[in-house]
Design an enzyme around this catalytic site. Sequence first.
Site, PDB file in Angstrom:
ATOM      1  N   GLU A   1      -6.456  -5.164  17.469  1.00 37.01           N
ATOM      2  CA  GLU A   1      -7.490  -6.135  17.101  1.00 37.01           C
ATOM      3  C   GLU A   1      -8.708  -5.430  16.521  1.00 37.01           C
ATOM      4  OE1 GLU A   1      -6.242  -8.698  16.686  1.00 37.01           O
ATOM      5  OE2 GLU A   1      -6.310 -10.149  18.317  1.00 37.01           O
TER       6      GLU A   1
ATOM      7  N   THR B   1     -11.047 -12.560  10.011  1.00 32.38           N
ATOM      8  CA  THR B   1     -11.787 -12.612  11.284  1.00 32.38           C
ATOM      9  C   THR B   1     -13.082 -11.810  11.183  1.00 32.38           C
ATOM     10  OG1 THR B   1      -9.759 -12.936  12.506  1.00 32.38           O
ATOM     11  CG2 THR B   1     -11.622 -12.096  13.761  1.00 32.38           C
TER      12      THR B   1
HETATM   13  N1  HSE Z   1     -12.302 -14.697  19.428  1.00 33.24           N
HETATM   14  C1  HSE Z   1     -11.930 -14.235  18.119  1.00 33.24           C
HETATM   15  C2  HSE Z   1     -12.891 -14.854  17.106  1.00 33.24           C
HETATM   16  C3  HSE Z   1     -10.534 -14.643  17.831  1.00 33.24           C
HETATM   17  O1  HSE Z   1     -13.086 -16.068  17.169  1.00 33.24           O
HETATM   18  O2  HSE Z   1     -13.453 -14.128  16.280  1.00 33.24           O
HETATM   19  C4  HSE Z   1     -10.010 -14.254  16.489  1.00 33.24           C
HETATM   20  O3  HSE Z   1      -8.679 -14.750  16.373  1.00 33.24           O
END
Ligand code: HSE
Length: 324
Positions: free
Chosen positions: A145, A197
């Site tokens: 991530e 993201t």
């Molecule tokens: N919590 C993260 C965001 C998840 O909202 O940026 C990304 O899939």
Amino acid sequence: MDIAQPSNENKKPNYSAAGYVKVLAPGTVANLVCGFDILGMCLNEPNDLMEVKLLKEKKVIIHSADGYPLPSDPAQNTAGAPLIEMINELDSPTGFEVTIHKRIKPGSGIGSSAASAAGAVVAANHLVGNVFSNKDLVRFAMFGEKVASGVKHADNVAPCIFGGITLIRSIHPLDIISIPSPDLFVTIVHPQIEVRTKDARQILRKEVLLKDAIRQWGNIAGLVAAFMQNDLDLIGRSLEDVIIEPVRSILIPGFDEVKMKCKEAGALGGGISGSGPSLFMLSRDEATAKKVQTVMQEIYNQIGLEYHTYVTTINKTGVKIIAE
Ligand code: HSE
């Protein structure tokens, strides 16, 4: 203690005789509207397919099976970076050759990078005799991530590995709580635009008003209590986000209309899936979930934007081994 920390001693692998494993790595809905970075839910559809071969040297090799331009440098790849961390905690030279069949489109908001990271570590752990715990696997998968979004967050990888709905109380130290999942139906629409993201995080405000924080805490606590008590009306009331959604929803054409009309069609509630652009809605039965799907289709047909929809359920087991 219920938290995962790197151990001081490397693990001794107990190699699988087959030396090969194929897994289904499911999509996930992070945030669950109000729980930014701390709540996530695993889906039965869509899934990535991954094949992992054991190597007896310290090396990670990545292949993309279907033409997606995934980084081939393992340190820059969402499946590769977690495996590099894992092999550094094994006491014999070990490596993995990974082939990714990418069915969850990157930038969809349905946990594409998490599926690669979680699928890789579950498969690799199987090949070394499951010497690592699920919490160790989340710890490794978060490195994927970080490659994808610049930040470690576990709200996709934890539900992908554990299945069901997970609460990430903290990532330093890692503290994950599985929450009982109600038997709900999930409708997803993925408008065919890409939201990275990294970008969707950069636009967020760094400060929150106390009155908004209080409302958000109420919703998060309400949502967790509702899952634990199987209180569907409370789930619906708690699916409200006063902090992230007002900023991110402007990136998603049709957002307000989808939300309003899906609720009119009977959905309990929903919102942005992860960092978007996909939207999800929860419904108490399949007939309603399909009505919600029709509403989503009508809206995006009218807007003239291509989309994919899924009607699915909550996956309670996470990454699944399907062949070895
Ligand atoms: N919590 C993260 C965001 C998840 O909202 O940026 C990304 O899939």
